[in-house]
Design an enzyme around this catalytic site. Structure first.
Site, PDB file in Angstrom:
ATOM      1  N   LYS A   1      -5.831 -12.127  -8.776  1.00  0.00           N
ATOM      2  CA  LYS A   1      -7.176 -12.793  -8.093  1.00  0.00           C
ATOM      3  C   LYS A   1      -7.906 -11.225  -8.645  1.00  0.00           C
ATOM      4  O   LYS A   1      -7.670 -10.196  -8.840  1.00  0.00           O
ATOM      5  CB  LYS A   1      -7.142 -12.549  -6.649  1.00  0.00           C
ATOM      6  CG  LYS A   1      -6.995 -11.284  -5.883  1.00  0.00           C
ATOM      7  CD  LYS A   1      -7.290 -11.492  -4.342  1.00  0.00           C
ATOM      8  CE  LYS A   1      -7.392  -9.867  -3.860  1.00  0.00           C
ATOM      9  NZ  LYS A   1      -7.792  -9.850  -2.550  1.00  0.00           N
TER      10      LYS A   1
ATOM     11  N   LYS B   1     -11.556  -5.416  -6.230  1.00  0.00           N
ATOM     12  CA  LYS B   1     -12.367  -4.491  -6.534  1.00  0.00           C
ATOM     13  C   LYS B   1     -11.462  -3.206  -6.935  1.00  0.00           C
ATOM     14  O   LYS B   1     -11.910  -2.206  -7.447  1.00  0.00           O
ATOM     15  CB  LYS B   1     -13.148  -4.110  -5.465  1.00  0.00           C
ATOM     16  CG  LYS B   1     -12.692  -3.821  -3.822  1.00  0.00           C
ATOM     17  CD  LYS B   1     -13.612  -3.457  -3.087  1.00  0.00           C
ATOM     18  CE  LYS B   1     -13.400  -4.185  -1.624  1.00  0.00           C
ATOM     19  NZ  LYS B   1     -12.343  -3.578  -0.822  1.00  0.00           N
TER      20      LYS B   1
ATOM     21  N   LYS C   1       0.743  -1.180   0.086  1.00  0.00           N
ATOM     22  CA  LYS C   1       0.173   0.121   0.177  1.00  0.00           C
ATOM     23  C   LYS C   1       0.798   1.227   0.054  1.00  0.00           C
ATOM     24  O   LYS C   1       0.522   2.409  -0.480  1.00  0.00           O
ATOM     25  CB  LYS C   1      -0.919   0.098   1.133  1.00  0.00           C
ATOM     26  CG  LYS C   1      -2.067  -0.867   1.107  1.00  0.00           C
ATOM     27  CD  LYS C   1      -3.380  -0.637   1.496  1.00  0.00           C
ATOM     28  CE  LYS C   1      -4.532  -1.511   1.114  1.00  0.00           C
ATOM     29  NZ  LYS C   1      -5.721  -1.297   1.871  1.00  0.00           N
TER      30      LYS C   1
HETATM   31  P1  ATP Z   1      -8.688  -4.455  -2.792  1.00  0.00           P
HETATM   32  O1  ATP Z   1      -8.784  -4.421  -4.486  1.00  0.00           O
HETATM   33  O2  ATP Z   1      -9.178  -2.950  -2.479  1.00  0.00           O
HETATM   34  O3  ATP Z   1      -7.470  -4.849  -2.354  1.00  0.00           O
HETATM   35  P2  ATP Z   1     -10.191  -6.974  -2.422  1.00  0.00           P
HETATM   36  O4  ATP Z   1     -11.067  -6.837  -3.469  1.00  0.00           O
HETATM   37  O5  ATP Z   1      -8.843  -7.409  -2.647  1.00  0.00           O
HETATM   38  O6  ATP Z   1      -9.749  -5.180  -2.185  1.00  0.00           O
HETATM   39  P3  ATP Z   1     -10.502  -6.880   0.518  1.00  0.00           P
HETATM   40  O7  ATP Z   1     -11.133  -5.665   0.843  1.00  0.00           O
HETATM   41  O8  ATP Z   1      -9.063  -6.890   0.642  1.00  0.00           O
HETATM   42  O9  ATP Z   1     -10.793  -7.087  -1.144  1.00  0.00           O
HETATM   43  O10 ATP Z   1     -11.257  -8.133   1.207  1.00  0.00           O
HETATM   44  C1  ATP Z   1     -12.367  -8.323   1.507  1.00  0.00           C
HETATM   45  C2  ATP Z   1     -12.676  -9.881   1.816  1.00  0.00           C
HETATM   46  O11 ATP Z   1     -12.850 -10.467   0.335  1.00  0.00           O
HETATM   47  C3  ATP Z   1     -11.423 -10.474   2.283  1.00  0.00           C
HETATM   48  O12 ATP Z   1     -11.734 -11.434   3.250  1.00  0.00           O
HETATM   49  C4  ATP Z   1     -10.904 -11.182   1.163  1.00  0.00           C
HETATM   50  O13 ATP Z   1     -10.012 -12.473   1.283  1.00  0.00           O
HETATM   51  C5  ATP Z   1     -11.968 -11.520   0.263  1.00  0.00           C
HETATM   52  N1  ATP Z   1     -11.533 -11.372  -1.210  1.00  0.00           N
HETATM   53  C6  ATP Z   1     -10.995 -10.456  -1.752  1.00  0.00           C
HETATM   54  N2  ATP Z   1     -10.896 -10.621  -2.976  1.00  0.00           N
HETATM   55  C7  ATP Z   1     -11.201 -12.242  -3.158  1.00  0.00           C
HETATM   56  C8  ATP Z   1     -11.277 -12.966  -4.489  1.00  0.00           C
HETATM   57  N3  ATP Z   1     -10.956 -12.535  -5.515  1.00  0.00           N
HETATM   58  N4  ATP Z   1     -11.659 -14.386  -4.368  1.00  0.00           N
HETATM   59  C9  ATP Z   1     -12.033 -14.592  -2.928  1.00  0.00           C
HETATM   60  N5  ATP Z   1     -12.061 -13.869  -1.900  1.00  0.00           N
HETATM   61  C10 ATP Z   1     -11.781 -12.469  -2.032  1.00  0.00           C
END
Ligand code: ATP
Ligand code: LTN
Length: 334
Positions: free
Chosen positions: A197, A200, A115
């Site tokens: 992965k 968002k 970050k």
């Molecule tokens: P960012 O893109 O802002 O890093 P993110 O989409 O990776 O966000 P987080 O806010 O870090 O999401 O995670 C929220 C929850 O969703 C966490 O428990 C994380 O493990 C889960 N999660 C996020 N992306 C995935 C994915 N592609 N598959 C499964 N679980 C996910």
């Protein structure tokens, strides 16, 4: 233990639009296990301001996320669904825990490194101590289990270390929490680069399905999903795009990858992508409808916020007073 049940804590940040990955990987798991535990699900808005936020936007997204928890199937009568910022104990315990955390421990955190590289113009102290606030979230409710994705395991390990360190000095104050990793296969990959992965914060909106996407958008994204030239629906490491689509289809329909391979034997990718898209629509449509319905009921959501905020405060204060006493703060005169 609360009401003879083990305690579960988890949270999500209200930043960005939630994706199908967030739903299948996190939210859906929460719903599946919520009956077994006494659950606290927080909208962690204190964490959100470690990167700059537009105030009106943050407020709006936080309310949407809280509503989405309920729309996904978490009953707010049984699960404590609340805003982290409504319970001042999070920040108070975080301060105390900060005094038990070494700089070296925080320097090792990979999320901080990622970050701070991404937000080089705003490497603030909050970003650095983010994991301590997360530890406070969990320890404040004496949580036994914390469902998180793999990316959060390092933070959970720190939480365990802090709990043990504190208990070592002052006796048994905190429950040492265990991570709860959802089923394998729950990691949803990008539709455009299936080795990454689904996230968002991805700049390419075709890479992620958002929970609020309409039917046409969802179908279009699946039609454009990157696959390969094998032409055969098989669950294998060599076909990451198809494998991801099988995972999604499996998570949405409950069918096993083997059943899915059979179902699409001898059929083209076009057919398969349509079926995957339709299965996602079938899952998201009711969620969206429920979300719309709930969003209109301002009084109901307000009541959930108030009641659950009070409930969270009650349990948080219980732990906080114990900790304050242990470290030597003067007693409150009532
Ligand atoms: P960012 O893109 O802002 O890093 P993110 O989409 O990776 O966000 P987080 O806010 O870090 O999401 O995670 C929220 C929850 O969703 C966490 O428990 C994380 O493990 C889960 N999660 C996020 N992306 C995935 C994915 N592609 N598959 C499964 N679980 C996910
Ligand atoms: N850091 C987590 C969100 C989070 C959390 C928590 C998860 C904040 N506090 C406590 C579990 C328990 C994330 O970014 N996914």
């Amino acid at each position: 233990m609360i009401n003879d049940k083990k305690v579960l804590f988890s949270g999500m940040q209200a930043t960005g639009n939630l994706t199908l990955g967030n739903y299948l990987g996190a939210l859906k798991n929460w719903v599946n296990i919520c009956d077994e535990y006494e659950c606290f699900y927080s909208v962690v808005d204190l964490h959100s301001i470690t990167v700059r936020q537009d105030p009106a936007e943050l407020r709006k997204r936080a309310r949407q996320l809280l509503t989405l928890y309920i729309a996904a199937g978490l009953d707010p009568k049984k699960n404590c669904i609340y805003y982290q910022s409504h319970v001042s104990g999070h920040a108070e315990l975080a301060w105390i825990l900060n005094c038990f955390t070494y700089m070296g421990e925080l320097n090792r955190m990979t999320q901080f490194k990622d970050k701070s590289a991404k937000h080089a113009d705003n490497i603030n102290a909050g970003l650095f101590t983010y994991p301590v606030l997360m530890a406070a979230d969990i320890l404040l409710y004496q949580a036994d289990v914390v469902p998180v994705g793999k990316d959060q395991l390092q933070h959970l390990e720190l939480t365990r270390d802090l709990a043990q360190r504190f208990n070592g000095v002052y006796g048994d104050v905190f429950t040492v929490p265990e991570p709860y990793l959802g089923k394998v296969g729950a990691k949803i990959m990008s539709l455009q680069e299936p080795t990454k992965k689904m996230s968002k914060s991805d700049e390419n909106s075709n890479a992620s399905v958002y929970l609020m996407d309409d039917t046409d958008t969802i179908m279009r994204k699946f039609k454009r999903a990157v696959t390969d030239s094998e032409g055969c629906v098989r669950y294998s490491e060599e076909q990451p795009g198809i494998r991801n689509l099988i995972d999604i289809y499996s998570a949405c329909t409950g069918k096993t990858p083997q059943d899915i391979e059979k179902e699409f034997e001898g059929r083209g990718y076009g057919d398969f992508k349509m079926a995957v898209g339709e299965s996602v629509v079938a899952v998201l449509k009711p969620l969206q409808e429920r979300f719309e319905e709930l969003s209109k009921d301002k009084a109901y959501i307000d009541e959930v916020i108030k009641e659950n905020g009070e409930k969270a405060n009650y349990y948080a204060t219980k732990t906080l007073r114990k900790v304050q006493k242990k470290v030597g703060f003067p007693e409150r005169i009532r």
